[in-house]
Design a protein around this motif. Structure first.
Motif, PDB file in Angstrom:
ATOM      1  N   ALA A  78     -24.185 -21.172   4.230  1.00 37.56           N
ATOM      2  CA  ALA A  78     -22.985 -20.331   4.148  1.00 37.56           C
ATOM      3  C   ALA A  78     -21.722 -21.058   4.579  1.00 37.56           C
ATOM      4  CB  ALA A  78     -23.168 -19.075   5.001  1.00 37.56           C
ATOM      5  N   SER A  79     -21.821 -22.341   4.908  1.00 40.59           N
ATOM      6  CA  SER A  79     -20.641 -23.084   5.350  1.00 40.59           C
ATOM      7  C   SER A  79     -19.771 -23.420   4.141  1.00 40.59           C
ATOM      8  CB  SER A  79     -21.069 -24.375   6.062  1.00 40.59           C
ATOM      9  OG  SER A  79     -19.954 -25.062   6.574  1.00 40.59           O
ATOM     10  N   PRO A  80     -18.499 -22.987   4.112  1.00 37.84           N
ATOM     11  CA  PRO A  80     -17.655 -23.191   2.930  1.00 37.84           C
ATOM     12  C   PRO A  80     -17.361 -24.662   2.658  1.00 37.84           C
ATOM     13  CG  PRO A  80     -16.752 -21.468   4.353  1.00 37.84           C
ATOM     14  CD  PRO A  80     -17.821 -22.172   5.137  1.00 37.84           C
ATOM     15  N   VAL A  81     -17.403 -25.021   1.388  1.00 34.77           N
ATOM     16  CA  VAL A  81     -17.110 -26.380   0.931  1.00 34.77           C
ATOM     17  C   VAL A  81     -16.301 -26.284  -0.353  1.00 34.77           C
ATOM     18  CG1 VAL A  81     -18.068 -28.573   0.127  1.00 34.77           C
ATOM     19  CG2 VAL A  81     -19.233 -27.298   1.939  1.00 34.77           C
ATOM     20  N   ALA A  82     -15.224 -27.055  -0.436  1.00 37.51           N
ATOM     21  CA  ALA A  82     -14.385 -27.080  -1.634  1.00 37.51           C
ATOM     22  C   ALA A  82     -14.337 -28.495  -2.181  1.00 37.51           C
ATOM     23  CB  ALA A  82     -12.972 -26.589  -1.318  1.00 37.51           C
ATOM     24  N   GLN A  83     -13.918 -28.614  -3.444  1.00 43.63           N
ATOM     25  CA  GLN A  83     -13.749 -29.923  -4.062  1.00 43.63           C
ATOM     26  C   GLN A  83     -12.404 -29.972  -4.764  1.00 43.63           C
ATOM     27  OE1 GLN A  83     -17.138 -31.496  -6.044  1.00 43.63           O
ATOM     28  NE2 GLN A  83     -16.027 -33.077  -7.144  1.00 43.63           N
ATOM     29  N   VAL A  84     -11.708 -31.095  -4.612  1.00 42.92           N
ATOM     30  CA  VAL A  84     -10.421 -31.328  -5.260  1.00 42.92           C
ATOM     31  C   VAL A  84     -10.515 -32.679  -5.957  1.00 42.92           C
ATOM     32  CG1 VAL A  84      -7.921 -31.462  -4.994  1.00 42.92           C
ATOM     33  CG2 VAL A  84      -9.264 -30.054  -3.416  1.00 42.92           C
ATOM     34  N   GLY A  85     -10.697 -32.660  -7.268  1.00 45.87           N
ATOM     35  CA  GLY A  85     -10.865 -33.905  -7.999  1.00 45.87           C
ATOM     36  C   GLY A  85     -12.096 -34.637  -7.506  1.00 45.87           C
ATOM     37  N   GLY A  86     -11.934 -35.894  -7.118  1.00 48.15           N
ATOM     38  CA  GLY A  86     -13.051 -36.685  -6.625  1.00 48.15           C
ATOM     39  C   GLY A  86     -13.229 -36.618  -5.128  1.00 48.15           C
ATOM     40  N   ARG A  87     -12.595 -35.640  -4.471  1.00 50.26           N
ATOM     41  CA  ARG A  87     -12.686 -35.477  -3.031  1.00 50.26           C
ATOM     42  C   ARG A  87     -13.399 -34.169  -2.700  1.00 50.26           C
ATOM     43  NH1 ARG A  87     -11.479 -40.059  -0.597  1.00 50.26           N
ATOM     44  NH2 ARG A  87     -11.049 -38.870   1.302  1.00 50.26           N
TER      45      ARG A  87
END
Length: 216
Positions: A78-87
């Motif tokens: 449940a730990s939030p994770v986001a992605q922005v392009g290659g990061r």
């Protein structure tokens, strides 16, 4: 009988262009801001594009997506994770950005230039569009072209759950019990960042004039 005098020409009162239509309903982005501020209780920065304030409810570890993918095993589901392009943006306990330099030194990663960035107090990060199930059709979904480089949730936060309880933290953080171990997460991320650097042919290098490790 004198001829009738010509009638004076009246200036047209009609505007030369159609008047702009008044927008009905909330302005674009209002539904997303409402979800973050009122549903999740997260602070957002004023203005557009929509950004989340770090250092209040959470900090962010910004790492290459390759390194972040391996680190996902150290995170609670449940730990939030986001992605922005290659990061990849890993949400961690507030205060992590201040602790990270000392933690890297303790783990003996401090002498290497790692492609690792921490966002803490006073920082902001792009706000991914909320899940469709959260706001329905109120937030337009970007097309495939717009998705490139846009922030997206890989693991979105769940309303009604205590986000802080599932964020990686140091055992010494007050009020944090049973949270994933931040030490193991940072050690994993640092090792993967170093391996990514070696695969790209940069080779090991001590931090000096070129210092990609940054904190805010």
């Amino acid at each position: 009988m004198s001829p009738a005098s010509p009638k004076p020409c009246r200036a047209s009162t009609a505007p030369p262009f159609p008047r702009p239509r008044r927008l009905l309903g909330p302005p674009p982005g209002a539904a997303a801001r409402h979800w973050y501020e009122d549903v999740l209780g997260w602070a957002t920065a004023p203005g557009a594009p929509l950004r989340l304030v770090t250092g209040v409810r959470f900090d962010v570890l910004d790492v290459p997506a390759e390194a972040g993918a391996v680190a996902l095993r150290r995170l609670a589901p449940a730990s939030p994770v986001a992605q922005v392009g290659g990061r990849m943006r890993l949400l961690v306990a507030a205060g992590t950005a201040e602790e990270l330099p000392g933690l890297l030194d303790w783990l003996e990663w401090g002498a290497l230039a790692l492609d690792l960035r921490a966002l803490g107090a006073g920082g902001v990060t792009e706000a991914p569009a909320p899940p469709v199930r959260a706001v329905g059709a109120a937030v337009p979904r970007p097309d495939a072209g717009a998705m490139q480089g846009a922030a997206v949730w890989l693991r979105p936060p769940e309303p009604g759950h205590d986000v802080e309880a599932v964020l990686p933290a140091l055992p010494s953080f007050e009020g944090v019990t049973g949270a994933p171990d931040l030490v193991r997460l940072v050690d994993t991320v640092a090792a993967q960042c170093h391996r990514v650097r070696l695969r790209r042919g940069a080779g090991p290098r001590s931090r000096g004039r070129d210092q990609p490790l940054a904190f805010s």
